[in-house]
Scaffold this active site. Structure first.
Site, PDB file in Angstrom:
ATOM      1  N   LYS A  85      25.591  19.636  16.189  1.00  0.00           N
ATOM      2  CA  LYS A  85      25.389  19.664  14.732  1.00  0.00           C
ATOM      3  C   LYS A  85      25.099  18.247  14.269  1.00  0.00           C
ATOM      4  CE  LYS A  85      28.144  20.328  10.553  1.00  0.00           C
ATOM      5  NZ  LYS A  85      29.269  21.069   9.968  1.00  0.00           N
TER       6      LYS A  85
HETATM    7  C1  5RP Z   1      32.361  17.277   8.853  1.00  0.00           C
HETATM    8  C2  5RP Z   1      31.811  18.598   9.168  1.00  0.00           C
HETATM    9  C3  5RP Z   1      31.572  19.495   8.069  1.00  0.00           C
HETATM   10  O1  5RP Z   1      31.879  20.810   8.401  1.00  0.00           O
HETATM   11  C4  5RP Z   1      30.151  19.534   7.677  1.00  0.00           C
HETATM   12  O2  5RP Z   1      29.488  18.352   7.693  1.00  0.00           O
HETATM   13  C5  5RP Z   1      30.103  20.251   6.414  1.00  0.00           C
HETATM   14  O3  5RP Z   1      28.946  20.725   6.058  1.00  0.00           O
HETATM   15  P1  5RP Z   1      28.263  20.172   4.757  1.00  0.00           P
HETATM   16  O4  5RP Z   1      27.856  18.755   5.032  1.00  0.00           O
HETATM   17  O5  5RP Z   1      27.095  21.104   4.658  1.00  0.00           O
HETATM   18  O6  5RP Z   1      29.224  20.309   3.603  1.00  0.00           O
HETATM   19  O7  5RP Z   1      31.551  18.946  10.282  1.00  0.00           O
HETATM   20  O8  5RP Z   1      32.268  16.437   9.925  1.00  0.00           O
END
Ligand code: 5RP
Length: 262
Positions: free
Chosen positions: A173
């Site tokens: 991710k």
């Molecule tokens: C933090 C994470 C969060 O779950 C993620 O980044 C959240 O998603 P968004 O940025 O869309 O609110 O992994 O490290």
């Protein structure tokens, strides 16, 4: 890849489209009661029918999600830091693989902080977790966290994603950036994007559209869904982009025409 690993991954990345809409609600692990997530059960419940998986901590899973739901769980298993603490990158593994199995996790997620003070520690967290998770056929999602001082550009994100994949992460991710295609092309495992800070609904949909067009297998989106004026409309619109290749402008119509039940 063994059968169990493949099966768990296919519960998250849907074989019908090769794509996924992950709903991220793990923010509290270092941000506490994040806006929109003050009562996680209230936020999550209406969104569940549209989420291909739910990314969260074990505390919120146990207390706020009914065990009879049939949504794959991507369990956040790193933490030990806070927004007011000394250094966000100072993370440890916070859940044993035994507990992840007990909670029926379809995957486990860990953050890495490439270029930060605790880079080595977080990469070791990832490698150790992969060794343990491989024993049970559980996929590992590496989250390329970006410290305040780090540029979110293709050069940096390619470096972080590639290192995660080289250490054995099963999917990664990261953030969308200019020349995102280069990040995806140099990462040998599937890439999903985070949504990042709340922006306008149209901008968030464009972000998802661009990421999918440039090779992401999906989104792991949080704030741009649950902080929206119409979270259900927003996740429906995101799904249309991810699974049906609907362009952002059309997806925005889906968002607008969906009744707000917030
Ligand atoms: C933090 C994470 C969060 O779950 C993620 O980044 C959240 O998603 P968004 O940025 O869309 O609110 O992994 O490290």
């Amino acid at each position: 890849m063994d059968w169990g690993m493949k099966n768990r991954l296919s519960r998250i990345i849907k074989p019908e489209t090769g794509k996924t809409v992950m709903l991220a609600v793990d923010h509290g692990y270092f941000l506490g009661p994040t806006s929109g997530l003050e009562k996680p059960s209230k936020t999550v419940e209406p969104l569940l029918p549209y989420a291909d998986s739910l990314m969260l901590t074990r505390g919120v899973l146990r207390t706020s999600v009914n065990a009879n739901v049939n949504v794959p769980i991507v369990l956040r298993v790193s933490g030990g830091n806070s927004i007011v603490g000394e250094d966000l990158s100072n993370e440890a593994i916070t859940v044993s693989i035994k507990d992840a199995i007990r909670l029926n996790a379809a995957a486990v997620a860990v953050s890495i902080y490439v270029g930060s003070k605790y880079e080595h520690q977080t990469l070791k967290n990832l490698a150790d977790l992969i060794d343990q998770a491989e024993d049970y056929g559980i996929p590992v999602l590496a989250v390329t966290a970006v410290g305040k001082e780090m540029a979110r550009d293709a050069r940096y994100l390619s470096l972080a994603c590639r290192i995660a994949a080289e250490l054995g992460a099963h999917f990664v991710k990261t953030y969308y950036c200019e020349d995102f295609k280069a990040v995806v092309e140099s990462c040998p495992v599937p890439v999903v994007i985070a949504g990042g800070k709340k922006v306008s609904e149209m901008d968030a949909l464009k972000l998802a559209d661009n990421a999918i067009s440039e090779g992401a297998v999906g989104v792991d989106m949080g704030r741009n869904i649950f902080q929206s004026t119409n979270p259900v409309g927003m996740i429906k619109a995101v799904r249309a982009i991810v699974h049906d290749n609907v362009p952002a402008a059309k997806a925005y119509d889906i968002f607008k025409s969906s009744k707000n039940k917030k």
